[in-house]
Design a protein around this motif. Structure first.
Motif, PDB file in Angstrom:
ATOM      1  N   TYR A 125       0.828  -1.214   0.000  1.00  0.00           N
ATOM      2  CA  TYR A 125       0.000   0.000   0.000  1.00  0.00           C
ATOM      3  C   TYR A 125       0.863   1.264   0.000  1.00  0.00           C
ATOM      4  CZ  TYR A 125       0.355   2.083   4.624  1.00  0.00           C
ATOM      5  OH  TYR A 125       0.789   2.760   5.710  1.00  0.00           O
ATOM      6  N   LYS A 126       2.055   1.204   0.575  1.00  0.00           N
ATOM      7  CA  LYS A 126       2.933   2.387   0.587  1.00  0.00           C
ATOM      8  C   LYS A 126       3.335   2.783  -0.830  1.00  0.00           C
ATOM      9  CE  LYS A 126       4.708   1.249   5.102  1.00  0.00           C
ATOM     10  NZ  LYS A 126       5.777   0.566   5.817  1.00  0.00           N
ATOM     11  N   ALA A 127       3.599   1.792  -1.671  1.00  0.00           N
ATOM     12  CA  ALA A 127       3.949   2.080  -3.067  1.00  0.00           C
ATOM     13  C   ALA A 127       2.766   2.687  -3.807  1.00  0.00           C
ATOM     14  CB  ALA A 127       4.420   0.802  -3.764  1.00  0.00           C
ATOM     15  N   SER A 128       1.569   2.448  -3.305  1.00  0.00           N
ATOM     16  CA  SER A 128       0.343   2.940  -3.937  1.00  0.00           C
ATOM     17  C   SER A 128      -0.124   4.279  -3.381  1.00  0.00           C
ATOM     18  CB  SER A 128      -0.776   1.906  -3.743  1.00  0.00           C
ATOM     19  OG  SER A 128      -0.394   0.676  -4.293  1.00  0.00           O
ATOM     20  N   MET A 129       0.628   4.864  -2.462  1.00  0.00           N
ATOM     21  CA  MET A 129       0.211   6.126  -1.851  1.00  0.00           C
ATOM     22  C   MET A 129      -0.033   7.252  -2.850  1.00  0.00           C
ATOM     23  SD  MET A 129      -0.570   5.732   1.213  1.00  0.00           S
ATOM     24  CE  MET A 129      -0.779   7.424   1.734  1.00  0.00           C
ATOM     25  N   PRO A 130       0.746   7.366  -3.943  1.00  0.00           N
ATOM     26  CA  PRO A 130       0.421   8.432  -4.899  1.00  0.00           C
ATOM     27  C   PRO A 130      -1.005   8.303  -5.458  1.00  0.00           C
ATOM     28  CG  PRO A 130       2.622   7.619  -5.314  1.00  0.00           C
ATOM     29  CD  PRO A 130       1.999   6.706  -4.283  1.00  0.00           C
ATOM     30  N   ILE A 131      -1.482   7.084  -5.595  1.00  0.00           N
ATOM     31  CA  ILE A 131      -2.847   6.866  -6.092  1.00  0.00           C
ATOM     32  C   ILE A 131      -3.854   7.074  -4.959  1.00  0.00           C
ATOM     33  CG2 ILE A 131      -4.448   5.125  -7.001  1.00  0.00           C
ATOM     34  CD1 ILE A 131      -2.077   3.963  -8.575  1.00  0.00           C
ATOM     35  N   LEU A 132      -3.509   6.615  -3.763  1.00  0.00           N
ATOM     36  CA  LEU A 132      -4.429   6.723  -2.627  1.00  0.00           C
ATOM     37  C   LEU A 132      -4.571   8.158  -2.143  1.00  0.00           C
ATOM     38  CD1 LEU A 132      -3.337   3.546  -0.678  1.00  0.00           C
ATOM     39  CD2 LEU A 132      -5.537   3.917  -1.817  1.00  0.00           C
ATOM     40  N   GLY A 133      -3.530   8.930  -2.272  1.00  0.00           N
ATOM     41  CA  GLY A 133      -3.591  10.338  -1.884  1.00  0.00           C
ATOM     42  C   GLY A 133      -3.015  10.602  -0.505  1.00  0.00           C
ATOM     43  N   THR A 145     -11.317  -0.881   1.689  1.00  0.00           N
ATOM     44  CA  THR A 145     -10.422  -1.951   1.229  1.00  0.00           C
ATOM     45  C   THR A 145     -10.422  -2.081  -0.289  1.00  0.00           C
ATOM     46  OG1 THR A 145     -12.137  -3.628   1.531  1.00  0.00           O
ATOM     47  CG2 THR A 145     -10.616  -3.268   3.374  1.00  0.00           C
ATOM     48  N   LYS A 146     -11.531  -1.807  -0.920  1.00  0.00           N
ATOM     49  CA  LYS A 146     -11.599  -1.873  -2.381  1.00  0.00           C
ATOM     50  C   LYS A 146     -10.695  -0.805  -3.004  1.00  0.00           C
ATOM     51  CE  LYS A 146     -13.182  -3.223  -6.380  1.00  0.00           C
ATOM     52  NZ  LYS A 146     -12.638  -4.404  -7.005  1.00  0.00           N
ATOM     53  N   ARG A 147     -10.665   0.352  -2.398  1.00  0.00           N
ATOM     54  CA  ARG A 147      -9.808   1.440  -2.897  1.00  0.00           C
ATOM     55  C   ARG A 147      -8.327   1.049  -2.782  1.00  0.00           C
ATOM     56  NH1 ARG A 147      -9.518   7.427  -0.254  1.00  0.00           N
ATOM     57  NH2 ARG A 147      -7.830   8.210  -1.565  1.00  0.00           N
ATOM     58  N   VAL A 148      -7.940   0.431  -1.660  1.00  0.00           N
ATOM     59  CA  VAL A 148      -6.557  -0.011  -1.471  1.00  0.00           C
ATOM     60  C   VAL A 148      -6.225  -1.091  -2.490  1.00  0.00           C
ATOM     61  CG1 VAL A 148      -4.928  -1.100   0.129  1.00  0.00           C
ATOM     62  CG2 VAL A 148      -6.555   0.608   0.972  1.00  0.00           C
ATOM     63  N   TYR A 149      -7.118  -2.052  -2.647  1.00  0.00           N
ATOM     64  CA  TYR A 149      -6.922  -3.133  -3.615  1.00  0.00           C
ATOM     65  C   TYR A 149      -6.727  -2.569  -5.026  1.00  0.00           C
ATOM     66  CZ  TYR A 149      -8.250  -7.002  -6.718  1.00  0.00           C
ATOM     67  OH  TYR A 149      -8.281  -7.939  -7.718  1.00  0.00           O
ATOM     68  N   THR A 150      -7.599  -1.673  -5.437  1.00  0.00           N
ATOM     69  CA  THR A 150      -7.517  -1.080  -6.771  1.00  0.00           C
ATOM     70  C   THR A 150      -6.217  -0.292  -6.943  1.00  0.00           C
ATOM     71  OG1 THR A 150      -9.924  -0.971  -6.921  1.00  0.00           O
ATOM     72  CG2 THR A 150      -8.679   0.450  -8.416  1.00  0.00           C
ATOM     73  N   ALA A 151      -5.814   0.441  -5.927  1.00  0.00           N
ATOM     74  CA  ALA A 151      -4.572   1.215  -5.996  1.00  0.00           C
ATOM     75  C   ALA A 151      -3.368   0.288  -6.133  1.00  0.00           C
ATOM     76  CB  ALA A 151      -4.431   2.103  -4.767  1.00  0.00           C
ATOM     77  N   MET A 152      -3.366  -0.825  -5.418  1.00  0.00           N
ATOM     78  CA  MET A 152      -2.250  -1.765  -5.518  1.00  0.00           C
ATOM     79  C   MET A 152      -2.214  -2.426  -6.895  1.00  0.00           C
ATOM     80  SD  MET A 152      -2.189  -3.347  -1.655  1.00  0.00           S
ATOM     81  CE  MET A 152      -0.990  -4.589  -2.030  1.00  0.00           C
TER      82      MET A 152
END
Length: 165
Positions: A125-133, A145-152
């Motif tokens: 999830y840390k690598a996905s932080m630019p997408i998560l905001g 959890t769906k947002r985290v999954y999609t970002a990953m």
């Protein structure tokens, strides 16, 4: 003299779209995308449910980034996801913050030896932080959890496409 300058400018203007087209032709093309995940090997029910549609979702995410770059003469992309990593992020003491998407990415080509590549790719999830905001709180009780999954999945797909030869 003026006719030569006009002719030169006209030729240059006509060549510009061809240059853009030639540049697009130089971009890597893909023939096939195959993601494999053996969810039966994931013994943790929470992990299996979380990653349940990963194969199809990751294939679709990679394909979406390759629009216009699909060709019968393209590379074959294979992604083998590590089931151990999928499950370990959901161990009893761990949670979504420890979820990890890890796999081996292989690129091959039927006729171009320069288009071979193999590497291990890991996304959490840390690598996905630019997408998560900024300010996203993975530990919040009502975390999406769906947002985290999609970002990953999106981050993993971005990296696969970025590494195409």
């Amino acid at each position: 003299m003026n006719r030569k300058i006009v002719a030169l400018l006209t030729a240059t203007a006509l060549a510009l779209p061809l240059s853009a087209t030639a540049q697009d032709a130089m971009e890597p093309t893909v023939k096939e995308i195959d993601v494999t995940v053996d969810l039966a090997a994931v013994q943790n029910p929470a992990a299996a449910a979380y990653w349940g549609t990963l194969e199809a979702d990751l294939e679709a995410a990679i394909l979406a980034r390759l629009t216009g770059h699909i060709s019968d003469d393209g590379a074959k992309i294979g992604v083998d996801i590590s089931e151990v990593e999928l499950a370990s992020g959901f161990a009893e003491a761990a949670g979504l913050a420890d979820a990890m998407l890890k796999g081996v990415v292989n690129q091959s080509h039927d006729s171009n030896n320069a288009r071979f590549n193999s590497y291990e790719l890991t996304v959490d999830y840390k690598a996905s932080m630019p997408i998560l905001g900024e300010g996203f709180d993975i530990t919040a009780p009502d975390v999406d959890t769906k947002r985290v999954y999609t970002a990953m999945v999106d981050t993993f797909a971005d990296n696969v496409v970025k590494n195409l030869k």
